[in-house]
Design a protein around this motif. Structure first.
Motif, PDB file in Angstrom:
ATOM      1  N   PHE A 183       0.842  -1.183   0.000  1.00  0.00           N
ATOM      2  CA  PHE A 183       0.000   0.000   0.000  1.00  0.00           C
ATOM      3  C   PHE A 183       0.884   1.242   0.000  1.00  0.00           C
ATOM      4  CE2 PHE A 183      -3.247  -2.803   2.133  1.00  0.00           C
ATOM      5  CZ  PHE A 183      -4.162  -2.753   1.087  1.00  0.00           C
ATOM      6  N   VAL A 184       0.458   2.244  -0.761  1.00  0.00           N
ATOM      7  CA  VAL A 184       1.201   3.498  -0.841  1.00  0.00           C
ATOM      8  C   VAL A 184       0.268   4.640  -0.497  1.00  0.00           C
ATOM      9  CG1 VAL A 184       2.796   2.592  -2.576  1.00  0.00           C
ATOM     10  CG2 VAL A 184       0.719   3.774  -3.310  1.00  0.00           C
ATOM     11  N   VAL A 185       0.854   5.786  -0.195  1.00  0.00           N
ATOM     12  CA  VAL A 185       0.063   6.974   0.109  1.00  0.00           C
ATOM     13  C   VAL A 185      -0.855   7.283  -1.069  1.00  0.00           C
ATOM     14  CG1 VAL A 185       0.171   9.462   0.530  1.00  0.00           C
ATOM     15  CG2 VAL A 185       1.760   7.923   1.697  1.00  0.00           C
ATOM     16  N   GLY A 186      -2.129   7.488  -0.782  1.00  0.00           N
ATOM     17  CA  GLY A 186      -3.111   7.750  -1.817  1.00  0.00           C
ATOM     18  C   GLY A 186      -3.983   6.542  -2.129  1.00  0.00           C
ATOM     19  N   ASP A 187      -3.558   5.340  -1.734  1.00  0.00           N
ATOM     20  CA  ASP A 187      -4.382   4.147  -1.944  1.00  0.00           C
ATOM     21  C   ASP A 187      -5.667   4.259  -1.137  1.00  0.00           C
ATOM     22  OD1 ASP A 187      -2.939   2.732  -3.787  1.00  0.00           O
ATOM     23  OD2 ASP A 187      -1.876   1.493  -2.331  1.00  0.00           O
ATOM     24  N   SER A 188      -6.753   3.715  -1.687  1.00  0.00           N
ATOM     25  CA  SER A 188      -8.045   3.735  -1.009  1.00  0.00           C
ATOM     26  C   SER A 188      -8.611   2.324  -0.930  1.00  0.00           C
ATOM     27  CB  SER A 188      -9.039   4.635  -1.756  1.00  0.00           C
ATOM     28  OG  SER A 188      -8.573   5.968  -1.815  1.00  0.00           O
ATOM     29  N   ILE A 189      -9.207   1.998   0.200  1.00  0.00           N
ATOM     30  CA  ILE A 189      -9.872   0.720   0.376  1.00  0.00           C
ATOM     31  C   ILE A 189     -11.334   0.962   0.737  1.00  0.00           C
ATOM     32  CG2 ILE A 189      -7.757  -0.448   1.100  1.00  0.00           C
ATOM     33  CD1 ILE A 189      -8.767  -0.242   4.001  1.00  0.00           C
ATOM     34  N   GLY A 190     -12.177  -0.040   0.517  1.00  0.00           N
ATOM     35  CA  GLY A 190     -13.571   0.006   0.931  1.00  0.00           C
ATOM     36  C   GLY A 190     -13.782  -0.943   2.098  1.00  0.00           C
ATOM     37  N   ILE A 191     -14.548  -0.519   3.094  1.00  0.00           N
ATOM     38  CA  ILE A 191     -14.765  -1.316   4.303  1.00  0.00           C
ATOM     39  C   ILE A 191     -16.260  -1.534   4.523  1.00  0.00           C
ATOM     40  CG2 ILE A 191     -14.483  -1.421   6.812  1.00  0.00           C
ATOM     41  CD1 ILE A 191     -11.995   0.305   6.527  1.00  0.00           C
ATOM     42  N   TYR A 192     -16.606  -2.769   4.842  1.00  0.00           N
ATOM     43  CA  TYR A 192     -17.958  -3.130   5.254  1.00  0.00           C
ATOM     44  C   TYR A 192     -17.898  -3.686   6.673  1.00  0.00           C
ATOM     45  CZ  TYR A 192     -19.454  -2.816   0.373  1.00  0.00           C
ATOM     46  OH  TYR A 192     -19.738  -2.376  -0.890  1.00  0.00           O
ATOM     47  N   ALA A 193     -18.823  -3.261   7.523  1.00  0.00           N
ATOM     48  CA  ALA A 193     -18.983  -3.819   8.863  1.00  0.00           C
ATOM     49  C   ALA A 193     -20.419  -4.323   8.968  1.00  0.00           C
ATOM     50  CB  ALA A 193     -18.699  -2.771   9.934  1.00  0.00           C
ATOM     51  N   VAL A 194     -20.572  -5.539   9.531  1.00  0.00           N
ATOM     52  CA  VAL A 194     -21.887  -6.184   9.533  1.00  0.00           C
ATOM     53  C   VAL A 194     -22.203  -6.727  10.919  1.00  0.00           C
ATOM     54  CG1 VAL A 194     -23.375  -7.750   8.249  1.00  0.00           C
ATOM     55  CG2 VAL A 194     -21.235  -6.976   7.212  1.00  0.00           C
ATOM     56  N   LYS A 195     -23.406  -6.444  11.408  1.00  0.00           N
ATOM     57  CA  LYS A 195     -23.852  -6.993  12.685  1.00  0.00           C
ATOM     58  C   LYS A 195     -24.173  -8.481  12.544  1.00  0.00           C
ATOM     59  CE  LYS A 195     -26.147  -3.001  14.851  1.00  0.00           C
ATOM     60  NZ  LYS A 195     -27.455  -2.551  15.400  1.00  0.00           N
ATOM     61  N   ARG A 196     -23.832  -9.237  13.563  1.00  0.00           N
ATOM     62  CA  ARG A 196     -24.218 -10.644  13.604  1.00  0.00           C
ATOM     63  C   ARG A 196     -25.674 -10.771  14.060  1.00  0.00           C
ATOM     64  NH1 ARG A 196     -19.382 -14.657  15.652  1.00  0.00           N
ATOM     65  NH2 ARG A 196     -17.887 -14.077  14.006  1.00  0.00           N
ATOM     66  N   THR A 197     -26.380 -11.692  13.431  1.00  0.00           N
ATOM     67  CA  THR A 197     -27.739 -11.994  13.866  1.00  0.00           C
ATOM     68  C   THR A 197     -27.761 -13.221  14.772  1.00  0.00           C
ATOM     69  OG1 THR A 197     -28.084 -13.273  11.840  1.00  0.00           O
ATOM     70  CG2 THR A 197     -28.766 -10.960  11.822  1.00  0.00           C
ATOM     71  N   ALA A 198     -26.709 -14.051  14.670  1.00  0.00           N
ATOM     72  CA  ALA A 198     -26.530 -15.188  15.563  1.00  0.00           C
ATOM     73  C   ALA A 198     -25.137 -15.083  16.166  1.00  0.00           C
ATOM     74  CB  ALA A 198     -26.691 -16.503  14.801  1.00  0.00           C
ATOM     75  N   PRO A 199     -25.003 -15.201  17.485  1.00  0.00           N
ATOM     76  CA  PRO A 199     -23.715 -14.936  18.145  1.00  0.00           C
ATOM     77  C   PRO A 199     -22.546 -15.741  17.606  1.00  0.00           C
ATOM     78  CG  PRO A 199     -25.476 -15.142  19.762  1.00  0.00           C
ATOM     79  CD  PRO A 199     -26.064 -15.534  18.442  1.00  0.00           C
ATOM     80  N   GLU A 200     -22.771 -16.996  17.198  1.00  0.00           N
ATOM     81  CA  GLU A 200     -21.674 -17.853  16.772  1.00  0.00           C
ATOM     82  C   GLU A 200     -21.535 -17.959  15.259  1.00  0.00           C
ATOM     83  OE1 GLU A 200     -19.617 -18.881  19.053  1.00  0.00           O
ATOM     84  OE2 GLU A 200     -20.926 -17.959  20.565  1.00  0.00           O
ATOM     85  N   THR A 201     -22.300 -17.187  14.504  1.00  0.00           N
ATOM     86  CA  THR A 201     -22.276 -17.276  13.041  1.00  0.00           C
ATOM     87  C   THR A 201     -21.797 -15.966  12.440  1.00  0.00           C
ATOM     88  OG1 THR A 201     -24.134 -18.831  13.089  1.00  0.00           O
ATOM     89  CG2 THR A 201     -23.629 -17.779  10.971  1.00  0.00           C
ATOM     90  N   ALA A 202     -20.748 -16.050  11.623  1.00  0.00           N
ATOM     91  CA  ALA A 202     -20.216 -14.839  10.977  1.00  0.00           C
ATOM     92  C   ALA A 202     -21.262 -14.242  10.047  1.00  0.00           C
ATOM     93  CB  ALA A 202     -18.955 -15.169  10.208  1.00  0.00           C
ATOM     94  N   ALA A 203     -21.350 -12.922  10.074  1.00  0.00           N
ATOM     95  CA  ALA A 203     -22.281 -12.208   9.199  1.00  0.00           C
ATOM     96  C   ALA A 203     -21.560 -11.788   7.927  1.00  0.00           C
ATOM     97  CB  ALA A 203     -22.836 -10.982   9.913  1.00  0.00           C
ATOM     98  N   VAL A 204     -22.280 -11.740   6.820  1.00  0.00           N
ATOM     99  CA  VAL A 204     -21.719 -11.279   5.551  1.00  0.00           C
ATOM    100  C   VAL A 204     -22.451 -10.014   5.118  1.00  0.00           C
ATOM    101  CG1 VAL A 204     -20.974 -13.570   4.806  1.00  0.00           C
ATOM    102  CG2 VAL A 204     -23.266 -12.774   4.223  1.00  0.00           C
ATOM    103  N   PRO A 205     -21.781  -9.140   4.368  1.00  0.00           N
ATOM    104  CA  PRO A 205     -22.418  -7.884   3.964  1.00  0.00           C
ATOM    105  C   PRO A 205     -23.658  -8.110   3.113  1.00  0.00           C
ATOM    106  CG  PRO A 205     -20.045  -7.799   3.622  1.00  0.00           C
ATOM    107  CD  PRO A 205     -20.385  -9.221   3.924  1.00  0.00           C
ATOM    108  N   GLY A 206     -24.689  -7.328   3.381  1.00  0.00           N
ATOM    109  CA  GLY A 206     -25.896  -7.361   2.582  1.00  0.00           C
ATOM    110  C   GLY A 206     -25.981  -6.132   1.695  1.00  0.00           C
ATOM    111  N   VAL A 207     -26.990  -6.108   0.862  1.00  0.00           N
ATOM    112  CA  VAL A 207     -27.195  -4.965  -0.026  1.00  0.00           C
ATOM    113  C   VAL A 207     -27.534  -3.724   0.795  1.00  0.00           C
ATOM    114  CG1 VAL A 207     -28.557  -4.067  -1.950  1.00  0.00           C
ATOM    115  CG2 VAL A 207     -27.920  -6.487  -1.890  1.00  0.00           C
TER     116      VAL A 207
END
Length: 273
Positions: free
Chosen positions: A54-78
């Motif tokens: 990564f260099v200065v000026g690079d951009s990334i996109g971030i998604y954060a998702v709430k879990r609906t079940a405590p032990e199951t990983a959540a995936v990004p929705g629309v």
């Protein structure tokens, strides 16, 4: 144009990242009011074959998702994500949100969050389950992904990026061949346009994209060429590579099928005859 048959040999598929970097980047501290997420962003398996840092000026996109079940990983929705394609930029001081609206905050109700990120940033990537990438239209064909699915509610969030596409390297050999300056190598009958699910890492290739991708010259003297392609299977029924040397075209059909898997490096040696 004259077409010749040649010998195609394969080297073992190697891990795309030859060595790991563990360079952390400072991120904004929490502020009053909503509690901001602090990230540690680094490369887990970069290689010189594609995006190598990564260099200065690079951009990334971030998604954060709430879990609906405590032990199951959540995936990004629309819709409904805690953070939806938040743009973060690398500056001289470290990583920071591009605008105040790109800040990522923890859930106020304390629900665990899972995090996903990608590079290069695409402003129009509103569908994390179907992000469109087309190799021939991208300034940098490489695509990187990071996932932290620990279901965190506090603390620093590590985002370790890895390659999502596959790298193909071709070395051109041959005795008695007059290699011309305009020597080119192309991957043919391949998928260059794909819909990527950043949550699952799965690809669904499009049928309306180009079926040819040209290799870039990485070492003209050694006749080394490289191209980055979406993960896919290469069959034996039709040619995979085309080498044009002036008015002579050489076609290469693999002796056995193989997979271009995410993060892999496929090395090939082609002997012109």
């Amino acid at each position: 144009m004259k077409t010749n048959s040649v010998l195609l040999t394969f080297a073992a598929a190697l891990a795309f990242g030859a060595c790991a970097r563990e360079v952390s980047e400072p991120c904004p501290e929490t502020s009053a009011g909503l509690k901001e997420v602090s990230f540690r962003i680094h490369s887990a398996s970069f290689t010189r074959g594609g995006k190598d840092d990564f260099v200065v000026g690079d951009s990334i996109g971030i998604y954060a998702v709430k879990r609906t079940a405590p032990e199951t990983a959540a995936v990004p929705g629309v819709t409904g994500n805690q953070a939806h394609n938040a743009k973060w930029v690398k500056t001289e001081e470290g990583w920071a949100p591009a605008t105040p609206t790109d800040k990522v905050v923890w859930s106020q109700d304390g629900e665990p969050l899972d995090f996903y990120a990608y590079w290069p940033y695409v402003r129009e990537a509103s569908r994390p389950d179907s992000m469109i990438f087309e190799v021939n239209t991208m300034p940098n064909a490489d695509v990187l992904r990071a996932a932290n699915v620990r279901g965190l509610t506090d603390g620093e969030v590590e985002l370790a990026f890895e390659h999502a596409f596959s790298l193909v390297e071709v070395e051109i050999l041959g005795e008695g061949i007059d290699f011309l300056p305009e020597l080119t190598v192309k991957a043919i009958h391949v998928k260059t346009k794909t819909a990527w699910n950043i949550g699952t890492g799965a690809f669904i290739h499009s049928e309306d994209g180009a079926t040819t991708a040209e290799f870039a010259v990485t070492d003209a003297a050694a006749r080394l060429f490289r191209v980055v392609l979406p993960p896919q299977s290469i069959a034996t029924e039709e040619p995979f590579l085309q080498c044009d040397n002036g008015d002579v075209a050489y076609m290469y059909t693999p002796a056995e099928s193989f997979d271009l898997s995410a993060g892999s490096l496929q090395r090939m040696k082609i002997t012109l005859k």
